[in-house]
Scaffold this active site. Sequence first.
Site, PDB file in Angstrom:
ATOM      1  N   GLY A  39      34.724  29.710   5.157  1.00 25.96           N
ATOM      2  CA  GLY A  39      34.961  31.146   5.041  1.00 25.96           C
ATOM      3  C   GLY A  39      36.273  31.540   4.413  1.00 25.96           C
ATOM      4  O   GLY A  39      36.700  32.694   4.530  1.00 25.96           O
ATOM      5  N   GLY A  40      36.953  30.629   3.738  1.00 29.02           N
ATOM      6  CA  GLY A  40      38.219  30.963   3.105  1.00 29.02           C
ATOM      7  C   GLY A  40      38.046  31.832   1.879  1.00 29.02           C
ATOM      8  O   GLY A  40      36.938  31.936   1.324  1.00 29.02           O
ATOM      9  N   ARG A 192      38.448  29.080  -6.936  1.00 28.68           N
ATOM     10  CA  ARG A 192      38.575  29.909  -5.738  1.00 28.68           C
ATOM     11  C   ARG A 192      39.264  31.241  -6.072  1.00 28.68           C
ATOM     12  O   ARG A 192      38.851  32.302  -5.593  1.00 28.68           O
ATOM     13  CB  ARG A 192      39.358  29.151  -4.660  1.00 28.68           C
ATOM     14  CG  ARG A 192      38.681  27.915  -4.081  1.00 28.68           C
ATOM     15  CD  ARG A 192      37.875  28.232  -2.834  1.00 28.68           C
ATOM     16  NE  ARG A 192      38.675  28.813  -1.786  1.00 28.68           N
ATOM     17  CZ  ARG A 192      39.312  28.130  -0.815  1.00 28.68           C
ATOM     18  NH1 ARG A 192      39.234  26.814  -0.795  1.00 28.68           N
ATOM     19  NH2 ARG A 192      39.976  28.764   0.125  1.00 28.68           N
ATOM     20  N   HIS A 265      41.399  20.054   6.516  1.00 27.54           N
ATOM     21  CA  HIS A 265      40.242  20.910   6.786  1.00 27.54           C
ATOM     22  C   HIS A 265      39.116  20.727   5.771  1.00 27.54           C
ATOM     23  O   HIS A 265      37.979  21.097   6.042  1.00 27.54           O
ATOM     24  CB  HIS A 265      40.711  22.367   6.805  1.00 27.54           C
ATOM     25  CG  HIS A 265      39.781  23.327   7.465  1.00 27.54           C
ATOM     26  ND1 HIS A 265      39.366  23.197   8.782  1.00 27.54           N
ATOM     27  CD2 HIS A 265      39.166  24.451   7.001  1.00 27.54           C
ATOM     28  CE1 HIS A 265      38.558  24.197   9.095  1.00 27.54           C
ATOM     29  NE2 HIS A 265      38.407  24.950   8.031  1.00 27.54           N
TER      30      HIS A 265
END
Length: 288
Positions: A39-40, A192, A265
Amino acid sequence: MDLMDIQAPPQGAYAEADGVKYHYIELGTGSPTIFLHGGGPGCTGWSDFGQVAPLFAAGRRCLLVDILQYGRSAKPVIEGPMWDYHAAKTVALMDTLEIDRADFVCNSWGGTIALNLAAKYPERVRSLVVTGSMPVFYGPLAPLPEGGRRGRNARDVYYGGDGPSLTKMRELMARLEWYDPEAVPEGTVRLRYEQSLDPEETALAGASDNPRGDWQDLTAELGTIQAPVLFMWGMQDAFLTPDYPLMLARMIPKGNLHVMNEASHHLQEERPYDFHSVVDGFLNQRHG
């Protein structure tokens, strides 16, 4: 580090599922395997799994899904329990794609969706691999870092002030997602960042109400999951250290835990070959 460069994303395809439109990228043939990303800011199926999916695609039908509110998928405002909503819509996507049952490989946000899906729709899940997810809000390390809001706070910082930038994206990934900040690949940073500029995604991130739905604690659901679950965790995960997934693995009847050193992560990006080796072995077990 076991790093490989991310390639430019393939074109992908769209599918209607119970009133919403999903975007996904499909690679390979064989047993259906659904990849759900985190969910970044700016995350997509390709940004989170584009480095490792080609390895799985050598023997599997891999579907890298942009979850709702991210990537090129629809960005509806969610009302009611958020994980129930995502699970139901993901099952509807499976129906559209004529997938009766699948393995799931998931990071963070996507892993919580898949855990709830496995509890509510057990017949649709063969096995689960979950990395960096937080389906319950307690554990051996409570209180959690930043009150369990580290991801929310990171989004606020990223979208706040002067707004998104390549520098802020690189700093976010280096601080929270990667063990070695020097190894963060520039191609992923740019993917991103460019996705994070999507006007609808920016609006969702900055909304003062709760467009992502109501948070759910999945304590009751975890104990009902019958599918085998492998928690893949980075030893240096910035959100939750391995004590947390060990607790989760003990709550699930067929829970397993693998901890990978020199990983945070996004270990599927940091150590894609090692990640594939462990996960592919688990997926190929006789799970029924």
